[in-house]
Design a protein around this motif. Structure first.
Motif, PDB file in Angstrom:
ATOM      1  N   CYS A  22      58.773  42.752 -70.889  1.00 19.02           N
ATOM      2  CA  CYS A  22      58.193  43.598 -69.843  1.00 19.02           C
ATOM      3  C   CYS A  22      59.199  44.213 -68.815  1.00 19.02           C
ATOM      4  O   CYS A  22      59.053  45.288 -68.287  1.00 19.02           O
ATOM      5  CB  CYS A  22      57.209  42.985 -68.941  1.00 19.02           C
ATOM      6  SG  CYS A  22      57.733  41.676 -68.159  1.00 19.02           S
ATOM      7  N   GLN A  23      60.505  43.699 -68.995  1.00 20.68           N
ATOM      8  CA  GLN A  23      61.592  44.273 -68.246  1.00 20.68           C
ATOM      9  C   GLN A  23      61.367  44.730 -66.719  1.00 20.68           C
ATOM     10  O   GLN A  23      61.411  45.888 -66.541  1.00 20.68           O
ATOM     11  CB  GLN A  23      62.308  45.059 -69.019  1.00 20.68           C
ATOM     12  CG  GLN A  23      62.752  44.770 -70.368  1.00 20.68           C
ATOM     13  CD  GLN A  23      63.477  45.798 -71.253  1.00 20.68           C
ATOM     14  OE1 GLN A  23      64.470  46.063 -70.868  1.00 20.68           O
ATOM     15  NE2 GLN A  23      62.773  46.103 -72.276  1.00 20.68           N
ATOM     16  N   PRO A  24      60.679  43.879 -65.734  1.00 25.86           N
ATOM     17  CA  PRO A  24      60.253  44.792 -64.510  1.00 25.86           C
ATOM     18  C   PRO A  24      61.165  44.631 -63.495  1.00 25.86           C
ATOM     19  O   PRO A  24      61.274  45.665 -62.517  1.00 25.86           O
ATOM     20  CB  PRO A  24      59.195  43.699 -64.104  1.00 25.86           C
ATOM     21  CG  PRO A  24      59.756  42.560 -64.409  1.00 25.86           C
ATOM     22  CD  PRO A  24      60.448  42.668 -65.862  1.00 25.86           C
ATOM     23  N   THR A  25      62.623  44.439 -63.727  1.00 26.09           N
ATOM     24  CA  THR A  25      63.537  44.574 -62.636  1.00 26.09           C
ATOM     25  C   THR A  25      63.956  46.033 -62.618  1.00 26.09           C
ATOM     26  O   THR A  25      64.234  46.894 -63.481  1.00 26.09           O
ATOM     27  CB  THR A  25      64.783  43.617 -63.307  1.00 26.09           C
ATOM     28  OG1 THR A  25      64.240  42.343 -63.181  1.00 26.09           O
ATOM     29  CG2 THR A  25      65.859  43.936 -62.051  1.00 26.09           C
ATOM     30  N   ARG A  26      64.158  46.415 -61.358  1.00 20.28           N
ATOM     31  CA  ARG A  26      64.771  47.714 -61.020  1.00 20.28           C
ATOM     32  C   ARG A  26      65.729  47.368 -59.897  1.00 20.28           C
ATOM     33  O   ARG A  26      65.819  46.647 -58.893  1.00 20.28           O
ATOM     34  CB  ARG A  26      63.677  48.604 -60.378  1.00 20.28           C
ATOM     35  CG  ARG A  26      62.585  48.842 -61.211  1.00 20.28           C
ATOM     36  CD  ARG A  26      62.827  49.684 -62.514  1.00 20.28           C
ATOM     37  NE  ARG A  26      61.623  50.001 -63.329  1.00 20.28           N
ATOM     38  CZ  ARG A  26      61.146  49.166 -64.412  1.00 20.28           C
ATOM     39  NH1 ARG A  26      61.997  48.005 -64.794  1.00 20.28           N
ATOM     40  NH2 ARG A  26      60.274  49.227 -65.094  1.00 20.28           N
TER      41      ARG A  26
END
Length: 196
Positions: free
Chosen positions: A48-52
């Motif tokens: 999902c790679q939610p990091t910004r």
């Protein structure tokens, strides 16, 4: 997979420290790009790679952050070559058709479920933050992660559309080892682990 050598283990774990005092050395954008190119390979649930991340590299950018910091975190943050503001995208699931393409129903698992969205995004962005710290160390940088700040103020200043929420901050650069505190104690395996 192969086992890394003891020098690499020392770099990433046993000799690495959290830094609060920084050398006056620039961190290039090229290094930040390389850092991200390493950290983004770490696993997240459903990819999902939610990091910004917003990398604050100028005095003016860091000054925008200063009012949100607890007083004890202001000086070390202003003097850090880079401050990474790590947030999590609360609409990460919109990208699942691309990032988790083999499961056509992945996006629908999250739609209309704000608690599930938040817990998944927060958990996985925290995991990705750990990858950032390890990637920084692997590239010869030092890290100073912290949570002593006003999240609402950071969100208003840096993520005003409300879609991304701040998780934690991480100062990055080349630490001054002469200013390190003694290493704090760590729990032993038997104090915190159970094998069933």
């Amino acid at each position: 997979m192969t086992t890394i050598n003891q020098a690499a283990i020392a770099t990433l774990f046993t000799e690495a420290r959290t830094h609060n005092v920084w050398q006056d050395r620039e961190v290039s954008e090229e290094t930040l790009r390389e850092l991200y190119s390493l950290m983004h390979y770490g696993p997240t649930s459903m990819n999902c790679q939610p990091t910004r991340i917003i990398f604050l590299t100028t005095d003016a950018a860091k000054e925008r952050l200063k009012p949100a910091l607890l007083p004890g975190n202001q000086e070390k943050t202003m003097k850090a070559p880079v401050v990474a503001v790590l947030g999590f995208d609360t609409e990460f699931y919109e990208h699942l058709p691309r990032m988790f393409a083999h499961n056509k129903d992945a996006k629908s698992l999250f739609e209309g479920k704000p608690d599930f969205i938040h817990s998944t995004a927060f958990r996985n962005s925290s995991i990705q933050g750990g990858y950032l710290i390890l990637a920084a160390r692997a590239l010869g940088l030092d890290a100073g992660p912290m949570s002593g700040f006003n999240n609402a103020a950071v969100d208003e200043e840096f993520f005003p559309d409300g879609k991304v929420k701040s998780n934690f901050l991480c100062n990055l650069g080349y630490g001054d080892a002469s200013a390190l505190f003694p290493r704090g104690d760590r729990f032993s395996f038997d104090e915190v682990c159970t094998v069933l």
